[in-house]
Design a protein around this motif. Structure first.
Motif, PDB file in Angstrom:
ATOM      1  N   UNK A 177      -2.245  11.219   6.388  1.00 45.92           N
ATOM      2  CA  UNK A 177      -1.937  10.333   5.283  1.00 45.92           C
ATOM      3  C   UNK A 177      -3.204   9.800   4.627  1.00 45.92           C
ATOM      4  N   UNK A 178      -3.167   9.720   3.312  1.00 50.51           N
ATOM      5  CA  UNK A 178      -4.231   9.072   2.561  1.00 50.51           C
ATOM      6  C   UNK A 178      -3.614   7.918   1.804  1.00 50.51           C
ATOM      7  N   UNK A 179      -4.333   6.815   1.748  1.00 46.12           N
ATOM      8  CA  UNK A 179      -3.787   5.596   1.178  1.00 46.12           C
ATOM      9  C   UNK A 179      -4.349   5.295  -0.195  1.00 46.12           C
ATOM     10  N   UNK A 180      -3.511   4.687  -1.007  1.00 45.02           N
ATOM     11  CA  UNK A 180      -3.984   4.103  -2.242  1.00 45.02           C
ATOM     12  C   UNK A 180      -4.782   2.851  -1.940  1.00 45.02           C
ATOM     13  N   UNK A 181      -5.358   2.253  -2.957  1.00 39.69           N
ATOM     14  CA  UNK A 181      -6.214   1.085  -2.758  1.00 39.69           C
ATOM     15  C   UNK A 181      -5.436  -0.205  -2.529  1.00 39.69           C
ATOM     16  N   UNK A 182      -4.134  -0.141  -2.651  1.00 39.47           N
ATOM     17  CA  UNK A 182      -3.323  -1.317  -2.366  1.00 39.47           C
ATOM     18  C   UNK A 182      -3.154  -2.233  -3.563  1.00 39.47           C
ATOM     19  N   UNK A 215       0.841  -1.188   0.000  1.00 43.45           N
ATOM     20  CA  UNK A 215       0.000   0.000   0.000  1.00 43.45           C
ATOM     21  C   UNK A 215       0.880   1.243   0.000  1.00 43.45           C
TER      22      UNK A 215
END
Lengths: 112, 116
Positions: free
Chosen positions: B105-110, B93
């Motif tokens: 923090x914002x995460x990508x979809x992995x 991720x």
């Protein structure tokens, strides 16, 4: 070593009740605290963040921070089945330090 | 705002091959991106910090020659898993902070990587 501790659960709460999730951290100098929700097989989604002692409310969610006791909690009011997920507590050791350390997460199940 | 896009969402590769994962910030510029790895029923572990225009900073125990990170622009970071082995199978991720100083923090979809 800086640590973030969470009860892994599972925590089962009836629909409509309040779910209470707790997190403790080891470094007294920690500055910022985050709650993420993660559905199975998905990436974490930010729920709330809190920087100051006290409560911070956003809709059905309330984050509570007590730096003296080194714990942060998340309350979910009027729990819904869609709230069933793993909730990750994350701690940033200082402003300007962008490394988040995550707890292992608490698995929450809302029972209809 | 602060949307992070990650591609591919899943990949299966044979042992010994390399796999590249892309992470893009869609509506903001990210001078720093972070790569995490998550094994089943475990928490996210930070692998490395990707810095635009400079070398990545790797966490202790992460092999920099195996996990190549390139942050060529303010909106794109790539992670290449070289000579992948079955034990590299994991959920990778990426994340980035928004442009404001106190942005979380914002995460990508992995990316679910399976090495056979």
């Amino acid at each position: 070593q800086k640590e973030v501790e969470q009860n892994s659960g599972p925590l089962s709460v009836p629909e409509g009740a309040i779910a209470s999730l707790n997190c403790t951290y080891s470094d007294r100098g920690s500055q910022s605290f985050f709650w993420y929700r993660q559905y199975s097989g998905k990436s974490p989604e930010l729920i709330m963040f809190i920087y100051s002692n006290g409560d911070k409310e956003d809709g059905r969610f309330t984050a509570q921070l007590n730096k003296a006791s080194q714990y942060v909690s998340l309350l979910i009011r009027d729990s819904q089945p869609s709230d069933s997920a793993t909730y990750l507590c994350a701690v940033n050791w200082g402003f300007g330090n962008e490394k988040l350390t995550f707890g292992t997460g608490t698995r929450l199940t809302i029972i209809p | 705002g602060a949307v992070v896009s990650q591609h591919p969402s899943w990949v299966i590769c044979k042992s010994g091959t390399s796999v590249k994962i892309e992470c893009r910030s869609l509506d903001f510029q990210a001078t720093t991106m972070f790569w995490y790895r998550q094994f089943p029923k475990q928490s996210l572990m930070l692998m490395a910090t990707s810095n635009e225009g400079s070398k990545a900073t790797y966490e202790q125990g992460v092999e920099k020659d195996k996990f190549l990170i390139n942050h060529a622009s303010l909106t794109l970071s790539t992670l290449t898993v070289t000579s992948a082995h079955p034990e590299d199978s994991s959920f990778y991720i990426c994340s980035a902070r928004g442009e404001q100083g106190d942005s979380p923090l914002h995460f990508g979809n992995g990316t679910r990587l399976t090495v056979t």
